[in-house]
Design a protein around this motif. Structure first.
Motif, PDB file in Angstrom:
ATOM      1  N   UNK A   1       0.844  -1.199   0.000  1.00 13.09           N
ATOM      2  CA  UNK A   1       0.000   0.000   0.000  1.00 13.09           C
ATOM      3  C   UNK A   1       0.877   1.246   0.000  1.00 13.09           C
ATOM      4  N   UNK A   2       0.524   2.189  -0.854  1.00 11.39           N
ATOM      5  CA  UNK A   2       1.247   3.454  -0.835  1.00 11.39           C
ATOM      6  C   UNK A   2       0.267   4.585  -1.102  1.00 11.39           C
ATOM      7  N   UNK A   3      -0.343   5.071  -0.053  1.00 11.59           N
ATOM      8  CA  UNK A   3      -1.330   6.144  -0.185  1.00 11.59           C
ATOM      9  C   UNK A   3      -0.700   7.464   0.241  1.00 11.59           C
ATOM     10  N   UNK A   4      -1.273   8.546  -0.286  1.00  8.00           N
ATOM     11  CA  UNK A   4      -0.862   9.878   0.159  1.00  8.00           C
ATOM     12  C   UNK A   4      -1.655  10.250   1.397  1.00  8.00           C
ATOM     13  N   UNK A   5      -0.935  10.555   2.475  1.00 10.87           N
ATOM     14  CA  UNK A   5      -1.584  10.847   3.753  1.00 10.87           C
ATOM     15  C   UNK A   5      -1.342  12.304   4.129  1.00 10.87           C
ATOM     16  N   UNK A   6      -2.435  12.983   4.477  1.00  5.19           N
ATOM     17  CA  UNK A   6      -2.330  14.353   4.982  1.00  5.19           C
ATOM     18  C   UNK A   6      -2.398  14.280   6.497  1.00  5.19           C
ATOM     19  N   UNK A   7      -1.299  14.568   7.163  1.00  5.70           N
ATOM     20  CA  UNK A   7      -1.305  14.600   8.628  1.00  5.70           C
ATOM     21  C   UNK A   7      -1.558  16.038   9.075  1.00  5.70           C
ATOM     22  N   UNK A   8      -2.553  16.215   9.950  1.00  9.38           N
ATOM     23  CA  UNK A   8      -2.902  17.553  10.438  1.00  9.38           C
ATOM     24  C   UNK A   8      -2.608  17.664  11.927  1.00  9.38           C
ATOM     25  N   UNK A   9      -1.934  18.744  12.304  1.00 10.59           N
ATOM     26  CA  UNK A   9      -1.653  19.009  13.710  1.00 10.59           C
ATOM     27  C   UNK A   9      -1.512  20.507  13.903  1.00 10.59           C
ATOM     28  N   UNK A  10      -1.586  20.920  15.146  1.00  8.08           N
ATOM     29  CA  UNK A  10      -1.504  22.344  15.476  1.00  8.08           C
ATOM     30  C   UNK A  10      -0.115  22.900  15.174  1.00  8.08           C
ATOM     31  N   UNK A  11      -0.062  24.093  14.635  1.00  2.98           N
ATOM     32  CA  UNK A  11       1.222  24.778  14.430  1.00  2.98           C
ATOM     33  C   UNK A  11       1.214  26.041  15.295  1.00  2.98           C
ATOM     34  N   UNK A  12       0.552  27.105  14.822  1.00  3.20           N
ATOM     35  CA  UNK A  12       0.534  28.338  15.616  1.00  3.20           C
ATOM     36  C   UNK A  12      -0.338  28.209  16.860  1.00  3.20           C
ATOM     37  N   UNK A  13      -1.228  27.240  16.894  1.00  3.95           N
ATOM     38  CA  UNK A  13      -2.096  27.039  18.060  1.00  3.95           C
ATOM     39  C   UNK A  13      -1.364  26.485  19.262  1.00  3.95           C
ATOM     40  N   UNK A  14      -0.089  26.116  19.057  1.00  2.90           N
ATOM     41  CA  UNK A  14       0.688  25.549  20.162  1.00  2.90           C
ATOM     42  C   UNK A  14       1.179  24.170  19.777  1.00  2.90           C
ATOM     43  N   UNK A  15       2.411  23.870  20.169  1.00  2.00           N
ATOM     44  CA  UNK A  15       3.010  22.615  19.724  1.00  2.00           C
ATOM     45  C   UNK A  15       3.255  21.649  20.888  1.00  2.00           C
ATOM     46  N   UNK A  16       2.344  21.676  21.861  1.00  2.00           N
ATOM     47  CA  UNK A  16       2.483  20.831  23.045  1.00  2.00           C
ATOM     48  C   UNK A  16       2.411  19.342  22.753  1.00  2.00           C
ATOM     49  N   UNK A  17       1.905  18.971  21.577  1.00  2.00           N
ATOM     50  CA  UNK A  17       1.782  17.554  21.236  1.00  2.00           C
ATOM     51  C   UNK A  17       2.829  17.129  20.207  1.00  2.00           C
ATOM     52  N   UNK A  18       3.883  17.933  20.033  1.00  2.00           N
ATOM     53  CA  UNK A  18       4.813  17.678  18.934  1.00  2.00           C
ATOM     54  C   UNK A  18       5.464  16.294  18.968  1.00  2.00           C
ATOM     55  N   UNK A  19       5.795  15.792  20.155  1.00  2.00           N
ATOM     56  CA  UNK A  19       6.439  14.466  20.183  1.00  2.00           C
ATOM     57  C   UNK A  19       5.450  13.392  19.701  1.00  2.00           C
ATOM     58  N   UNK A  20       4.160  13.571  19.990  1.00  2.00           N
ATOM     59  CA  UNK A  20       3.164  12.633  19.453  1.00  2.00           C
ATOM     60  C   UNK A  20       3.048  12.776  17.930  1.00  2.00           C
ATOM     61  N   UNK A  21       3.121  14.007  17.442  1.00  2.00           N
ATOM     62  CA  UNK A  21       3.081  14.211  15.981  1.00  2.00           C
ATOM     63  C   UNK A  21       4.261  13.485  15.328  1.00  2.00           C
ATOM     64  N   UNK A  22       5.431  13.626  15.954  1.00  2.00           N
ATOM     65  CA  UNK A  22       6.627  12.994  15.371  1.00  2.00           C
ATOM     66  C   UNK A  22       6.460  11.478  15.320  1.00  2.00           C
ATOM     67  N   UNK A  23       5.944  10.921  16.397  1.00  2.00           N
ATOM     68  CA  UNK A  23       5.749   9.472  16.438  1.00  2.00           C
ATOM     69  C   UNK A  23       4.729   9.046  15.375  1.00  2.00           C
ATOM     70  N   UNK A  24       3.620   9.792  15.291  1.00  2.00           N
ATOM     71  CA  UNK A  24       2.553   9.422  14.349  1.00  2.00           C
ATOM     72  C   UNK A  24       3.015   9.520  12.896  1.00  2.00           C
ATOM     73  N   UNK A  25       3.771  10.554  12.585  1.00  2.00           N
ATOM     74  CA  UNK A  25       4.252  10.707  11.200  1.00  2.00           C
ATOM     75  C   UNK A  25       5.161   9.542  10.818  1.00  2.00           C
ATOM     76  N   UNK A  26       6.039   9.158  11.742  1.00  6.76           N
ATOM     77  CA  UNK A  26       6.895   7.995  11.460  1.00  6.76           C
ATOM     78  C   UNK A  26       6.042   6.742  11.283  1.00  6.76           C
TER      79      UNK A  26
END
Lengths: 144, 144
Positions: free
Chosen positions: B1-26
């Motif tokens: 499977x090779x689909x194009x995925x759009x990952x959405x997360x907060x940027x200017x709203x605050x990056x308190x979840x960034x380590x979770x974003x990093x894990x999810x993107x990987x």
């Protein structure tokens, strides 16, 4: 003039701007009916516990469809307000976004970079009244 | 499977979840290409200063249209993510929303009460992998 106005503000995203919401809702009332007046209610989160998320969504979406104007206070980041702004654009409602330039980051590029929305930055919420009035007169092509 | 995925997360709203974003993107990379990989970049806000808001909006919206799947991490309230979720629904993209149940309020009723979205709460981001895999298999009706 008596238009139906949908005021959008953060609820579960945090209510750090509530005093500005209260001021804006009172100010907007001179132009018509604010369908979402409850957003500045001190018991909002508690009262809404009586409703399911689907009931809140459907009630608010019905109000959005009934409105002739959407005014959003976007200083406090909010998932629900972002959703409502996109829905308002799809429903072709005029949308005015207000934000306090002295607090937090700039508004999201997804909103600030979307030319459909009219954005106004302010330092003191009371300074927005004249700008809101001008926007409403321009949009509805009437003198109040 | 090779689909194009759009990952959405907060940027200017605050990056308190960034380590979770990093894990999810990987984690999402094993299913395809993550078009918005930059969201977990440590230099994101600085790099995006080189673009206008309209350029960011138009780039991200083009990626959203190109995607076959939208995965949003919605713990951190964000105006842009709310806007993207509504746009994704209008574009008829499958949308999976993940949120950390140990942080902050429940997600907005406008999202949690909209049956179009599939929501999954988690306590540890690593526990989401199996659920994401099941969702993708169900949605694309394939075995990976």
């Amino acid at each position: 003039m008596n238009i139906n106005i949908y005021f959008a503000g953060s609820i579960r995203g945090g209510q750090g701007s509530k005093s500005d919401y209260q001021w804006l809702i009172q100010a907007l009332k001179q132009f018509g009916t604010v369908l979402t007046e409850h957003i500045a209610d001190d018991h909002l989160l508690k009262n809404e516990q009586l409703l399911t998320d689907a009931q809140i969504h459907d009630r608010d979406f019905a109000w959005l469809k009934e409105s002739q104007l959407v005014v959003a206070e976007i200083t406090q980041p909010s998932l629900g307000v972002g959703y409502e702004l996109a829905q308002a654009m799809f429903l072709k409602k005029p949308v005015l976004c207000l934000f306090n330039t002295t607090k937090g980051n700039r508004p999201s590029a997804m909103i600030a970079g979307q030319p459909y929305y009219q954005l106004i930055g302010y330092q003191e919420v009371t300074s927005t009244l004249k700008l809101i009035e001008e926007y409403i007169n321009r949009t509805f092509d009437e003198q109040t």
